[in-house]
Every structure is written in structure tokens, then in C-alpha cells.
Design a protein around this motif. Sequence first.
Motif, PDB file in Angstrom:
ATOM      1  N   PRO A 338       0.859  -1.195   0.000  1.00  0.00           N
ATOM      2  CA  PRO A 338       0.000   0.000   0.000  1.00  0.00           C
ATOM      3  C   PRO A 338       0.890   1.238   0.000  1.00  0.00           C
ATOM      4  O   PRO A 338       1.968   1.235   0.598  1.00  0.00           O
ATOM      5  N   LEU A 339       0.450   2.284  -0.675  1.00  0.00           N
ATOM      6  CA  LEU A 339       1.270   3.494  -0.756  1.00  0.00           C
ATOM      7  C   LEU A 339       0.885   4.462   0.345  1.00  0.00           C
ATOM      8  O   LEU A 339      -0.020   5.287   0.203  1.00  0.00           O
ATOM      9  N   VAL A 340       1.577   4.324   1.464  1.00  0.00           N
ATOM     10  CA  VAL A 340       1.394   5.188   2.620  1.00  0.00           C
ATOM     11  C   VAL A 340       2.754   5.285   3.302  1.00  0.00           C
ATOM     12  O   VAL A 340       3.616   4.423   3.086  1.00  0.00           O
ATOM     13  N   THR A 341       2.984   6.331   4.089  1.00  0.00           N
ATOM     14  CA  THR A 341       4.291   6.508   4.737  1.00  0.00           C
ATOM     15  C   THR A 341       4.703   5.241   5.485  1.00  0.00           C
ATOM     16  O   THR A 341       3.916   4.712   6.261  1.00  0.00           O
ATOM     17  N   PRO A 342       5.920   4.718   5.243  1.00  0.00           N
ATOM     18  CA  PRO A 342       6.986   5.248   4.388  1.00  0.00           C
ATOM     19  C   PRO A 342       7.033   4.625   2.995  1.00  0.00           C
ATOM     20  O   PRO A 342       7.855   5.016   2.178  1.00  0.00           O
ATOM     21  N   THR A 343       6.157   3.626   2.701  1.00  0.00           N
ATOM     22  CA  THR A 343       6.271   2.909   1.423  1.00  0.00           C
ATOM     23  C   THR A 343       5.989   3.801   0.223  1.00  0.00           C
ATOM     24  O   THR A 343       6.553   3.597  -0.855  1.00  0.00           O
ATOM     25  N   SER A 344       5.120   4.810   0.387  1.00  0.00           N
ATOM     26  CA  SER A 344       4.835   5.706  -0.742  1.00  0.00           C
ATOM     27  C   SER A 344       6.100   6.441  -1.169  1.00  0.00           C
ATOM     28  O   SER A 344       6.401   6.551  -2.363  1.00  0.00           O
ATOM     29  N   GLN A 345       6.850   6.938  -0.178  1.00  0.00           N
ATOM     30  CA  GLN A 345       8.090   7.645  -0.488  1.00  0.00           C
ATOM     31  C   GLN A 345       9.125   6.701  -1.108  1.00  0.00           C
ATOM     32  O   GLN A 345       9.849   7.063  -2.036  1.00  0.00           O
ATOM     33  N   ILE A 346       9.189   5.474  -0.588  1.00  0.00           N
ATOM     34  CA  ILE A 346      10.179   4.505  -1.071  1.00  0.00           C
ATOM     35  C   ILE A 346       9.910   4.131  -2.522  1.00  0.00           C
ATOM     36  O   ILE A 346      10.802   4.159  -3.380  1.00  0.00           O
ATOM     37  N   VAL A 347       8.664   3.779  -2.815  1.00  0.00           N
ATOM     38  CA  VAL A 347       8.294   3.368  -4.180  1.00  0.00           C
ATOM     39  C   VAL A 347       8.388   4.549  -5.138  1.00  0.00           C
ATOM     40  O   VAL A 347       8.903   4.426  -6.255  1.00  0.00           O
ATOM     41  N   GLY A 348       7.905   5.715  -4.706  1.00  0.00           N
ATOM     42  CA  GLY A 348       7.924   6.892  -5.571  1.00  0.00           C
ATOM     43  C   GLY A 348       9.333   7.316  -5.936  1.00  0.00           C
ATOM     44  O   GLY A 348       9.631   7.612  -7.104  1.00  0.00           O
ATOM     45  N   THR A 349      10.229   7.345  -4.953  1.00  0.00           N
ATOM     46  CA  THR A 349      11.613   7.760  -5.203  1.00  0.00           C
ATOM     47  C   THR A 349      12.312   6.774  -6.129  1.00  0.00           C
ATOM     48  O   THR A 349      13.062   7.174  -7.034  1.00  0.00           O
ATOM     49  N   GLN A 350      12.048   5.475  -5.951  1.00  0.00           N
ATOM     50  CA  GLN A 350      12.669   4.486  -6.839  1.00  0.00           C
ATOM     51  C   GLN A 350      12.158   4.646  -8.268  1.00  0.00           C
ATOM     52  O   GLN A 350      12.931   4.512  -9.237  1.00  0.00           O
TER      53      GLN A 350
END
Length: 466
Positions: A338-350
Motif C-alpha cells: 500500500p502506498l502510505v508513509t513510508p512505502t509511498s516515499q520509497i516506491v515513488g523515489t525508486q
Amino acid sequence: MKKINVTEVVLRDAHQSLIATRMTIDEMLPALPLLDKVGFHSIECWGGATFDACLRFLDEDPWERLRILRREMPKTKLQMLFRGQNMLGYRHYADDVLEYFVQKCAGNGIDIIRIFDALNDIRNMTTSIKAAKKESAHFQACISYTLSPVHSTDKFVEFAKQLENEGADSICIKDMAGLLKPYTAFELVRALKEAVRLPIQVHSHYTSGMASMSYLKAVEAGADAVDTAMSPLATGTSHMATETLVAALQDTEYDTGLNLSLLTEIRDYFEKLREKYLKSGLLDPKVMGVDANTLLYQVPGGMLSNLVSQLKQAGKSDKFEEVLKEIPRVREDSGYPPLVTPTSQIVGTQAVFNIISGERYKTVTKEFKGLVKGEYGRTPEAISPEFRQKIIGDEQPVDCRPADLIAPELEKLKSEAGKWVQQEEDVLSYAMFGQVAEKFFEKRSDRQNGIDNTNKDTINKVLSVL
């Protein structure tokens, strides 16, 4: 007649979503006595990014903010958002630190702790659950809602049953990107009400424009509570407007029982704040509208602004659409988090790195490597062994609860923060935000000693040049 409870989020998630969490306690103060009169089920006013923003940008002690909120709103339950084993930071912390943090949250005035994990990995929630129960706080367990081939109503219901077995007092459907469709909301809430004996709350952002419709269908399906924001800081990447919901349900079997006249008085106050934010540029009108890209790429509003900023810094603003299309591919490769802190930042930056470098995974961020390795927990779908090896090489994957690999660290942190500590809670500020907290402590000490920080900063700049 079924009264619908309302959690007001104007003091936390609304300004986090619209103005990067920059509302100060001084700006909140005049509205607090009025908010306390309304009779909300709870007011979400702490946790999430508020702690970081207080220290980093507002020169405020987040603990003192909480104590003021408690003092000024004695009749209302205060609620916070808690990132499971991450607490309010961006890494996993040892169990002893987490237990101490929960103790201090409850001791300073928090009644309801809303706990979530970005991966819906219950192992990352168990310690905070036990700690909340020990402090007699209400433990609201979150389902981080998302869409993917491996997420379904049945899967969410299965997770809710696990949460109930762990001791949840209520369940929250946390729809951070505004992806919850009206009829899906009806189906999911009804299925949860049949499967667990707990109150069900719905939290949905307005980013896609569906939240008000989804709330109505959720209420019809048996939802017990919803999250809303006072209208001047509602809609867009924020939430449905409180006054609108109250008016919509008035004189129906779902009447909230809240007073629209009192809410209008509160609205007038926040309208002035809104105008102030618009004039200062803090509130960008773009975030106040509906963004249909959310439905295509499942990207939360806050994540969109981060992507724009990263691309601007790299001089690649023209690559925005390519990055948006890359995000679902990166998400699939990494097990559909799911895209929520911190995974949203991790996936988006990659995704940004993949597009800018011109080759997928030519450059891999430390955080993305950690996600694939298992340092953040178990992803919703198992990551293919081939892809995992490509990203982490010969390193050993983490298959246990990640926090099991973290040695107790509270005493070490107390020792490191010793020179700054004026209250026990300072250790926790330092634990989560290190150098940011140190800078805050230094400014606090200077203020107490009558030192003008403006002059001090100027002197330091001159000395650095010399």
C-alpha cells in the motif's frame, strides 16, 4: 436510530494534507474551546507528521503542544496516528523505545491511538498494541486500504479478524489515497460488520473526489464513525467537510447530533486561517481540487507533490507522466505495498530514479533495497526470488519480524540525549529525529538563556565563511 460518530481531523490530517503540517499551536488555540463544545467522537490532533513538523519547522515542542491540547479540550477524546513499529519516525525502533513512547503518549493526554502498518503486517503492530492496552488507551487498528491484484474484501476481512484477536477496540479503514469507491465501501463495511464485533470507522481522503459518496454508502452499510475536516481545510487532498456531512445526515436515522450553528462559528475561524495560508503561498490552490490521476496511479496527494519536487531538483519536470506510469510497475515488483508513509516515499523515489537514469533499477535507493530485503516487514505478495536477488545480491533476506533484529536501545538513547534532556519525553524526540531534535533543543536552551538565535545564526554564517 443509529447515531454516526465524527472524528474531526482539522488539527492534524487536514493541515498535514494541505499545508505540509504547518499549523502552529498558536493558530489552533482560539478554536480549541469551541471544538471542545461540539461533542465530536474524537479530535485527531497529534501523531502522523505533526511531531516532525513541530521540531523541524515550527520550533515547537510536540509534547508541550499535546499538553496544551489536553488542557484546552478536557471534554473531548484526543486521538493520534501511530505508525506501528516506526512510531512517528521513518525506521523501526526497538520494543523498549516503543513501549516507553506509548506510555508517554497516554500520560500526556492521548485517549485513542490509531495504529497502522504500511504493509498491513500485523507483526509490526503487536508491540504497540500491547503497549496501548497496558496504558488503557483505546487501540484503533487500521487496515491500510489499497487496490491491487492481491488485495480483496476477503483479505481485508481476514486481517480485521487478526486485529480483533490481538485486542483491537475498533477498526479503521484507512483510505489514504482516496481509492475507496462507494459500492466497494458498502461491501467492505458490511463484510467487516458481519465478521468482527467491533465499531468500524472510515477514513478517506477527498483526492479522487469520491469520499463523500463512499462515506454515505459506508454509513448505510453500518459504519459507526467517519473522519471529516472543517470545510475551510477540507476536500482536495484533505477530507470531506464536517459541516456537509452533518447537514447531509441531519433528520435521518444516521443523524450525528452535532450543532451546525456551532460548527459554522468554528468554520469562520478556520476560514480566516485559510485566507492567511493562501496569501502566504503555504496553501497551493492545486491541492484543493480533485486529482483524477489518483484513480489511475493510486498515488496519494502528498506523494504527488514529493514527486514534482524531486523531478524539479533533477531538472526533469518533463518526466512527470513517465514517473506516474512507472510507479505501478515498481509497486508490482516490490510485492504490491500500500502506498502510505513510508512505502509511498520509497516506491515513488525508486520510480523517479528508474526514469531519470534511463534504466530500471540501475540505481537502487537504500530504502527500496530495505523494502525488498524485508526490513520493513512482509509485503502483501511475496517478491520473486529473482527480483529480490537482483536488488539485494547475496545479502540474506529478513523473514522474521524486523524489530526482532533490533537490540534494546532506550538506555543508549538516554545516554546520547543526556546533555539536552529537560523532560523525560526529550529522549523520545531525540530517538525519532536525532539531529533535528538536537537543533530544537539547542534553540530552546538559547531562548532560556536569553540568546537571540537570529543574531547567533548570522554570527555562525560569518564564522563559517572566515
